[in-house]
Write a protein that holds these residues in place. Structure first.
Motif, PDB file in Angstrom:
ATOM      1  N   SER A 729       0.868  -1.176   0.000  1.00 48.20           N
ATOM      2  CA  SER A 729       0.000   0.000   0.000  1.00 48.20           C
ATOM      3  C   SER A 729       0.897   1.216   0.000  1.00 48.20           C
ATOM      4  O   SER A 729       1.478   1.570   1.029  1.00 48.20           O
ATOM      5  N   ARG A 736      -2.731  -2.717  -3.031  1.00 51.14           N
ATOM      6  CA  ARG A 736      -2.304  -3.226  -4.342  1.00 51.14           C
ATOM      7  C   ARG A 736      -1.881  -4.681  -4.196  1.00 51.14           C
ATOM      8  O   ARG A 736      -1.141  -5.041  -3.270  1.00 51.14           O
ATOM      9  N   GLU A 785      -6.313  -2.366  -5.949  1.00 58.04           N
ATOM     10  CA  GLU A 785      -5.645  -2.250  -7.239  1.00 58.04           C
ATOM     11  C   GLU A 785      -5.037  -3.613  -7.548  1.00 58.04           C
ATOM     12  O   GLU A 785      -4.097  -4.050  -6.880  1.00 58.04           O
ATOM     13  N   THR A 817      -4.375  -3.700 -15.192  1.00 57.20           N
ATOM     14  CA  THR A 817      -4.617  -3.226 -13.833  1.00 57.20           C
ATOM     15  C   THR A 817      -6.076  -2.857 -13.661  1.00 57.20           C
ATOM     16  O   THR A 817      -6.639  -2.115 -14.465  1.00 57.20           O
ATOM     17  N   ARG A 819      -8.597  -1.021 -10.952  1.00 55.68           N
ATOM     18  CA  ARG A 819      -8.800  -0.228  -9.733  1.00 55.68           C
ATOM     19  C   ARG A 819     -10.291  -0.292  -9.417  1.00 55.68           C
ATOM     20  O   ARG A 819     -11.116   0.159 -10.201  1.00 55.68           O
TER      21      ARG A 819
END
Length: 832
Positions: A729, A736, A785, A817, A819
């Motif tokens: 993080s 993440r 993420e 990726t 989010r």
């Protein structure tokens, strides 16, 4: 993290076995009754926490729902049940478990992890009496390591006997002082043992060098004998020396304590440090009188004059406005090298006036020591402090803690920009620290006394005044501090007035004016400065530091180069050059270790690959130490493997990272098979195999750092979570997960990690990141993420539990990726 509650009556227990299992982790808790009528608890699957109650206090089992039963090392506990109709068993958070598709791999990895956590004194723990609680007593250079060690799993007393390591981490990070210049201390500056000597405790930096290392060029007084060691008194009474302290008192005005005559080049004594405790001070003494004043005479001015004196309320690194009686001993560090009447002089005598009284006053005091000594501060402290506190906040979201620490973070950042010239040079410069230059030795038997003082955890190497480790730490801290500023800019309720620090000259006031934008604007400048300052076109790698004369020292700094590879600093050509050197396909002329020998110790690469004879603090005779028998000169510590995995995975060298990982676990199996137990686990093996190297730690120099005070080695097995699963993080409220599946595995994961008080379970297979076993709160403000490696097309979508996942998707050359709002679930890429 939720507890599991199991209830059963004694009648039921007497008749049958009651068990409960969780589908996500295979936990099994069985309650039976043995032949003696005792309740038997058997917990299968995962190392338990620790034993709260033994059979000598069975009544404690039902004292409250909050009580936890944790089991012994061999996973069973026999207790006589209390005389009650119903017995409640509350099972708390479990030990984290790493897993994969290879059970043998998992067993070795979890065994290695448990040993290095040092949770107890069991056979499968490296815990030792010399350092029983790894997070207690650590200096500032451990702060950044401890974030990766303790925030991601339950580090409370549930898993660690009679400890709360997460709380210790938070406490000591906040407890260590930030002084008026903005420098973050190595320890609290607390009282030292009364009969200790120089070097018995750390303060601003390492406990050494001290005046005892000066070869007679400076001095100090410990009062550990039976007399005042040549000191005399004026307007004060000498009440004798006992138990390591010189006692004194006064009933008069202007008490004075005078040293014997000395002759000291002030370069050898940039600091005066003293520890004094007042047992009583006249209640009529004003605040202006409740200060001490330190005086000195010089060869050129052999008189007592006010311009050659400083007071305790303004001059020390940590001034005290008014001295008080009955409080703990206070340690004062006086940076006299900044005083025009001290610098460049020969000091001939010193004096301490315990009170600045112009009228008769009564007072009693005790002096533990007074030392004319060296500057032991470290360049690493400030960037490690900033990054550690920032990352703690990113991970746990504790805004109250952030508010308390915000001003100190800003002061520490300003110290790097101003005192260490980060604003001017783009890297940190140690020149403001006295004696932190190099080399410390000109040759065999040619010490440069007062020069070559070490920095950071590289305590004996004279890396100055500009060195790569500190430059990298500065680079990383800029990102962290920029995210802190971005958060308070968006949430002004957590902001506070921006502080000031005292400047390099000891008097100028420097304001902190940084914003998230101004800090991020420095990032490309620092990136380029690091490459320009430390890249060697001759060796095709980064050198370790530059000497005072500007010469780049390159001893094949393996760990430093690995830390560079873990950033975005090197270009593709530099990356390939470094990896080829480490893998042995490129030989650097002049290196002592080349090819496969760089990994001769198996569990980690060597710390350096070229013999270093003279770049040490003057008191360490490096040229007498054989190659590989000291960690920083051809040896290694297990910590280096942590950076090896991070670096290779960052640069896409998955095969190289997996090979290094397997070598580490193979070494662990070899040592375990030998049969050493407890704190002697590694010691027994290497004692039987002296040809493989000697273990350092515990005050002894050795080539291998595996146990003892190398508590940061816990990071090596934890690289499964940090590096392979890629959990981090690096901004507030964003978790993440960017896993890399090793070449021979089909799945990997972790159970019972912790993120913001929620259980975090992660399972990864190709194209899938599954957090279904977690208790992450759907609809919370945090974000996930998720990075899926692979060549996904722009038509690819991400599903959560079979439905399109909310949020945004971005593509890169290496992966996709997502989010998305934080939630537990199975996230899977579908490439249409």
């Amino acid at each position: 993290m939720p507890s599991r509650l199991f209830t059963t009556s004694l009648a039921v227990v007497s008749l049958l076995s009651v068990s409960a299992a969780s589908a996500d982790d295979g936990l099994r808790l069985a309650v039976t009754k043995d032949e003696s009528g005792h309740a038997v608890l058997d917990w299968t699957g995962g190392r338990p926490a620790f034993e709260v109650y033994r059979s000598d206090a069975p009544q404690g089992l039902t004292s409250s729902f909050a009580q936890r039963i944790a089991l012994t090392r061999d996973r069973h506990l026999v207790d006589a049940p209390p005389p009650s109709a119903v017995t409640f068993y509350v099972v708390g958070p479990r030990w984290p478990q790493f897993y994969s598709s290879d059970l043998q791999h998992d067993e070795l990895l979890n065994d290695m992890f448990v040993r290095h956590t040092r949770s107890d004194f069991a056979d499968d723990s490296l815990r030792s009496a010399s350092w029983p609680v790894p997070t207690v007593g650590t200096g500032a250079v451990w702060r950044d390591w401890e974030i990766d060690e303790f925030l991601w799993h339950d580090a409370s007393s549930v898993n660690y006997p009679l400890e709360d390591r997460a709380a210790y981490l938070a406490f000591f990070a906040a407890y260590l002082p930030v002084d008026r210049f903005g420098y973050y201390f190595s320890s609290g500056g607390d009282a030292e043992p009364k009969t200790g000597g120089p070097g018995s405790a750390a303060g601003m930096g390492w406990p050494f060098p001290t005046y005892a290392d000066s070869q007679g060029l400076t001095t100090g007084w410990e009062w550990n004998g039976l007399n005042a060691e040549g000191w005399s008194s004026v307007n004060a009474r000498n009440d004798g020396v006992s138990s390591g302290e010189w006692h004194g008192s006064t009933t008069k005005r202007d008490p004075q304590l005078l040293s014997p005559v000395v002759s000291i080049d002030s370069f050898q004594a940039p600091f005066v440090t003293l520890e004094i405790q007042y047992d009583s001070i006249d209640i009529f003494a004003s605040p202006a009188e409740r200060v001490f004043r330190f005086w000195w005479q010089t060869a050129s001015e052999p008189t007592w004059t006010t311009d050659k004196s400083v007071s305790s309320d303004t001059f020390p690194m940590l001034p005290i406005a008014a001295l008080q009686a009955g409080v703990t001993s206070r340690v004062f560090q006086l940076p006299l090298y900044l005083h025009a009447k001290w610098a460049g002089q020969t000091i001939t005598r010193v004096r301490l006036d315990p009170l600045e009284s112009s009228a008769p006053r009564t007072a009693t005091w005790r002096l533990n020591y007074l030392r004319l000594t060296y500057d032991t501060r470290h360049a690493m402290n400030n960037p490690d402090f900033v990054r550690a506190i920032a990352r703690k906040f990113f991970w746990d979201g504790d805004t109250d803690y952030l508010k308390v620490e915000l001003a100190r973070l800003r002061q520490a950042t300003q110290f790097m920009l101003t005192h260490m010239r980060g604003d001017e040079l783009g890297i940190l410069d140690h020149g403001w620290f006295q004696g932190h230059d190099s080399p410390g030795l000109l040759g065999p038997g040619q010490p440069r006394v007062g020069h070559g003082i070490g920095n950071g955890w590289h305590d004996l190497i004279s890396m100055g005044p500009r060195e790569l480790f500190a430059a990298l730490a500065f680079y990383r801290s800029l990102f962290a501090m920029a995210e802190i500023e971005r958060f308070v800019e968006a949430n002004p309720q957590y902001d506070s007035a921006k502080p000031t620090v005292v400047g390099r000259d000891g008097s100028t006031v420097v304001p902190y004016l940084e914003t998230s934008a101004s800090l991020m604007a420095r990032v490309p400048i620092v990136r380029q400065a690091i490459h320009t300052q430390f890249w060697s076109a001759v060796t095709g790698r980064y050198g370790g530091w530059r000497t005072t004369a500007g010469e780049l020292r390159d001893y094949g700094a393996v760990q430093a180069n690995l830390e560079v590879l873990a950033t975005d600093i090197p270009d593709a050509t530099a990356v390939r050059s470094i990896l080829d050197w480490l893998d042995g396909t490129r030989i650097v002329p002049g290196d002592t270790s080349v090819g496969l020998d760089i990994y001769a110790n198996r569990f980690a690469p060597r710390f350096t690959t070229r013999k270093n004879d003279y770049d040490y603090m003057w008191s360490w005779t490096g040229y007498t130490q054989p190659w590989g028998l000291w960690i920083e000169d051809g040896g290694t510590s297990l910590l280096a493997s942590f950076y090896d995995f991070q670096a290779r995975l960052k640069q896409g060298d998955v095969t190289g990272a997996w090979s290094a990982w397997q070598r580490m676990l193979d070494h662990h199996k070899t040592v375990r098979d030998f049969g050493g137990v407890g704190a002697n686990f590694y010691r027994a093996y290497y004692a039987a195999h002296p040809e493989l190297g000697s273990l350092g730690g515990g005050g002894a120099a050795g080539g291998l750092g595996l146990d003892s005070d190398f508590i940061e080695n816990m990071l090596a097995p934890e690289a499964w979570f940090v590096a392979w699963l890629g959990v981090e993080s690096n901004e507030p409220g964003v978790l993440r997960i960017a896993p890399t599946l090793p070449p021979t595995l089909t799945q990997m994961g972790v159970r019972s990690a912790v993120y913001r008080n929620s259980r975090l379970d992660i399972r990864h297979t190709m194209g899938v990141i599954d957090t279904s076993g977690s208790t992450l709160r759907a609809g919370a403000t945090e974000q996930l993420e998720l990075f899926f490696r692979g060549a996904w097309s722009t038509h690819a979508t991400v599903l959560r539990d079979g439905q399109p996942a909310p949020g945004s998707v971005t593509w890169s050359s290496t992966g996709l990726t997502l989010r998305t709002p934080i939630a537990a679930g199975k996230f899977e890429v579908r490439d249409n």
